[in-house]
Design a protein around this motif. Structure first.
Motif, mmCIF file in Angstrom:
data_model
loop_
_atom_site.group_PDB
_atom_site.id
_atom_site.type_symbol
_atom_site.label_atom_id
_atom_site.label_comp_id
_atom_site.label_asym_id
_atom_site.label_seq_id
_atom_site.Cartn_x
_atom_site.Cartn_y
_atom_site.Cartn_z
ATOM 1 N N PHE A 1 11.836 -1.009 4.303
ATOM 2 C CA PHE A 1 12.417 -0.114 4.868
ATOM 3 C C PHE A 1 11.901 1.281 5.063
ATOM 4 O O PHE A 1 12.293 1.950 6.002
ATOM 5 N N LEU A 2 10.828 1.570 4.349
ATOM 6 C CA LEU A 2 9.987 2.454 4.748
ATOM 7 C C LEU A 2 9.163 2.436 5.962
ATOM 8 O O LEU A 2 9.059 3.406 6.763
ATOM 9 N N LYS A 3 8.692 1.203 6.249
ATOM 10 C CA LYS A 3 7.857 0.864 7.311
ATOM 11 C C LYS A 3 9.139 1.050 8.653
ATOM 12 O O LYS A 3 8.486 1.665 9.611
ATOM 13 N N ALA A 4 10.233 0.550 8.540
ATOM 14 C CA ALA A 4 11.167 0.882 9.462
ATOM 15 C C ALA A 4 11.530 2.332 9.808
ATOM 16 O O ALA A 4 11.975 2.711 10.759
ATOM 17 N N SER A 5 11.346 3.113 8.873
ATOM 18 C CA SER A 5 12.076 4.687 9.072
ATOM 19 C C SER A 5 11.040 5.474 9.192
ATOM 20 O O SER A 5 11.107 6.715 9.319
ATOM 21 N N SER A 6 9.626 5.124 9.191
ATOM 22 C CA SER A 6 8.455 5.987 9.115
ATOM 23 C C SER A 6 7.443 5.414 10.276
ATOM 24 O O SER A 6 7.450 4.439 10.755
ATOM 25 N N LYS A 7 6.668 6.390 10.768
ATOM 26 C CA LYS A 7 5.532 5.944 11.555
ATOM 27 C C LYS A 7 4.796 4.781 10.778
ATOM 28 O O LYS A 7 4.190 3.963 11.586
ATOM 29 N N ARG A 8 4.448 5.325 9.553
ATOM 30 C CA ARG A 8 3.583 4.032 8.790
ATOM 31 C C ARG A 8 4.291 4.084 7.476
ATOM 32 O O ARG A 8 4.558 5.182 7.109
ATOM 33 N N ALA A 9 3.696 3.134 6.860
ATOM 34 C CA ALA A 9 4.327 3.207 5.175
ATOM 35 C C ALA A 9 2.957 2.590 4.510
ATOM 36 O O ALA A 9 2.744 1.264 4.951
ATOM 37 N N TYR A 10 2.463 2.964 3.450
ATOM 38 C CA TYR A 10 1.615 2.440 2.386
ATOM 39 C C TYR A 10 1.990 2.229 0.961
ATOM 40 O O TYR A 10 2.714 3.083 0.799
ATOM 41 N N ARG A 11 1.507 1.234 0.595
ATOM 42 C CA ARG A 11 1.569 1.067 -0.930
ATOM 43 C C ARG A 11 0.188 1.235 -1.460
ATOM 44 O O ARG A 11 -0.718 0.584 -1.327
ATOM 45 N N ILE A 12 0.052 2.116 -2.660
ATOM 46 C CA ILE A 12 -0.989 2.026 -3.194
ATOM 47 C C ILE A 12 -1.191 1.025 -4.473
ATOM 48 O O ILE A 12 -0.296 1.098 -5.358
ATOM 49 N N SER A 13 -2.043 0.123 -4.466
ATOM 50 C CA SER A 13 -2.067 -0.977 -5.180
ATOM 51 C C SER A 13 -3.227 -0.774 -6.099
ATOM 52 O O SER A 13 -3.377 -1.399 -7.298
ATOM 53 N N ASN A 14 -4.190 0.017 -6.016
ATOM 54 C CA ASN A 14 -5.540 0.540 -6.822
ATOM 55 C C ASN A 14 -5.354 2.115 -7.081
ATOM 56 O O ASN A 14 -5.564 2.650 -6.003
ATOM 57 N N ALA A 15 -5.744 2.381 -8.273
ATOM 58 C CA ALA A 15 -5.619 3.842 -8.633
ATOM 59 C C ALA A 15 -6.829 4.415 -8.114
ATOM 60 O O ALA A 15 -6.942 5.524 -7.398
ATOM 61 N N ASN A 16 -8.159 3.705 -8.142
ATOM 62 C CA ASN A 16 -9.037 4.150 -7.468
ATOM 63 C C ASN A 16 -9.084 4.568 -5.910
ATOM 64 O O ASN A 16 -10.054 5.337 -5.345
ATOM 65 N N GLN A 17 -8.074 3.894 -5.331
ATOM 66 C CA GLN A 17 -8.027 4.058 -3.656
ATOM 67 C C GLN A 17 -6.754 4.831 -3.534
ATOM 68 O O GLN A 17 -6.585 5.217 -2.223
ATOM 69 N N ALA A 18 -6.141 5.679 -4.278
ATOM 70 C CA ALA A 18 -5.212 6.693 -4.274
ATOM 71 C C ALA A 18 -5.182 7.496 -3.176
ATOM 72 O O ALA A 18 -4.526 7.775 -2.381
ATOM 73 N N ILE A 19 -6.292 8.338 -3.410
ATOM 74 C CA ILE A 19 -6.595 9.617 -2.514
ATOM 75 C C ILE A 19 -7.020 8.929 -1.464
ATOM 76 O O ILE A 19 -6.771 9.896 -0.246
ATOM 77 N N ALA A 20 -7.762 8.203 -1.176
ATOM 78 C CA ALA A 20 -8.209 7.550 0.341
ATOM 79 C C ALA A 20 -7.157 7.410 0.975
ATOM 80 O O ALA A 20 -7.111 7.639 2.327
ATOM 81 N N ILE A 21 -6.146 6.357 0.300
ATOM 82 C CA ILE A 21 -4.908 6.181 1.193
ATOM 83 C C ILE A 21 -4.136 7.379 1.445
ATOM 84 O O ILE A 21 -3.489 7.739 2.558
ATOM 85 N N LEU A 22 -4.120 8.549 0.505
ATOM 86 C CA LEU A 22 -3.404 9.735 0.879
ATOM 87 C C LEU A 22 -3.958 10.440 2.069
ATOM 88 O O LEU A 22 -3.373 10.946 2.773
ATOM 89 N N HIS A 23 -5.308 10.510 2.253
ATOM 90 C CA HIS A 23 -6.097 10.894 3.232
ATOM 91 C C HIS A 23 -5.527 10.355 4.635
ATOM 92 O O HIS A 23 -5.324 11.049 5.580
#
Length: 375
Positions: free
Chosen positions: A124-146
């Motif tokens: 439902f986040l994908k349906a209501s947003s331009k894009r939606a991401y899930r962070i599954s790896n702590a080390n990739q959190a900031i990369a996905i945030l960027h």
């Protein structure tokens, strides 16, 4: 070895790098690591909302004038409460980052009834947003945030949601992973041949019409120059204010007024800049727009989306309108008689709206009196 910090702390530090001044949200057990970091660092103001819809709406407003709004919501019902406001932000193409929690990674999508869990939150986040991401790896959190911020700020802009499981928010990562901000995807300058071809059409028109949408929000200087040259301008709801209502060439946003429609029918060229030409602004696409019709849109998929266009120019509205305005210097369309007819059409449209609103027109007058000139 690099200092270790929580993902929540890393998110707060990263938002500071993007010059985020305020975050609007509802604090919950599923976003505490982020909320705590923001509060402890004290560099970003946290504005509490009564509900998640309100937090996203405030972030939407902030994003429209600052270039990036940020909202923080909780998991499940909390994220669900934000959906309506996300849809509005997407409709307005607002650059907005929506951070929301998730249950612990081990229980994700397990349908166990874990507290605050909801099925298919990411869907439902994908349906209501331009894009939606899930962070599954702590080390990739900031990369996905960027990546999320870059997508939110890249035209056509819009809200981007990022869901972060609570255990990942609290996980420790090296401080070195807090990297420098990334810029929106750059838009290349319009091709000279594209500008020349559009100008060749425009200068042949006796009375062109420029229809502005939200994609033209950064084009105020160019639009004023074109309006000063006599091009008649009408705005979508989202483009209000790009050209002041007081300008002699402005039809404001009176799309559904018979007096304005009659004037539009006398134009002989339509240039649509960054607009969807939505149903409520075109009488469900029955409003006749003068031909030939040329569309400027940064999204190739927008070509002839609601009206058949003679040509679609895939380009940034601001860049192309600026190039066009430079060529228009010294060229004048219309005359004093046409200006008077524009003014009369707007006055009739406003009077009709006042009659329709009845006593509520006084509320509008009171608000207008309290607002600044460009309000």
């Amino acid at each position: 070895m690099s200092e270790m910090i929580t993902v929540g702390d890393a998110i707060a530090r990263t938002l500071e790098q993007y010059q985020v001044e305020a975050i609007y949200g509802v604090i919950s057990i599923h976003n505490l690591p982020i909320a705590d970091a923001v509060g402890q660092r004290g560099n970003i103001r946290f504005v509490p909302a009564r509900g998640e819809a309100g937090s996203v709406t405030m972030a939407d407003a902030h994003g429209r004038f600052s270039g990036l709004g940020v909202a923080l919501t909780s998991t499940g019902a909390g994220a669900g409460n934000a959906v309506g406001a996300l849809v509005e932000a997407m409709n307005a193409c607002t650059p907005l980052l929506h951070l929301t929690g998730q249950v612990e990674k081990a229980w994700l999508d397990a349908d166990t009834g874990f507290i605050h869990e909801t099925r298919d939150q990411l869907t439902f986040l994908k349906a209501s947003s331009k894009r939606a991401y899930r962070i599954s790896n702590a080390n990739q959190a900031i990369a996905i945030l960027h990546k999320a911020i870059q997508e939110a700020q890249t035209p056509p802009c819009g809200p981007v949601s990022v869901e972060i499981p609570i255990d990942i928010q609290a996980a420790k990562i090296p401080l070195s992973l807090v990297t420098a901000p990334v810029k929106p995807v750059s838009v290349s300058a319009p091709d000279a041949g594209m500008v020349d071809a559009l100008w060749a059409q425009l200068k042949q028109a006796k009375q062109p019409l420029l229809w502005l949408g939200g994609g033209a929000l950064g084009s105020a200087d160019a639009v004023k120059k074109l309006a000063d040259a006599g091009i008649t301008v009408i705005s979508s709801t989202h483009a209000r204010g790009v050209l002041p209502d007081s300008h002699r060439a402005s039809l404001r946003a009176f799309h559904n007024s018979s007096s304005v429609e009659a004037l539009i029918a006398r134009c002989d060229f339509t240039l649509v800049a960054g607009s969807r030409l939505r149903s409520n602004e075109t009488r469900s696409w029955t409003l006749e727009l003068p031909s030939p019709r040329v569309q400027i849109d940064i999204d190739p998929a927008a070509a002839s989306r609601n009206y058949l266009m003679d040509k679609t120019l895939v380009a940034d509205c601001s860049a192309l309108l600026n190039a066009l305005a430079a060529k228009a210097q010294g060229r004048e369309w219309g005359n004093a008689q046409w200006d008077t007819q524009v003014q009369q059409a707007v006055e009739q449209a406003e009077q009709g709206l006042r009659e329709q609103c009845g006593a509520y027109a006084k509320l509008n007058d009171a608000i207008e009196k309290a607002l600044p000139q460009d309000g």
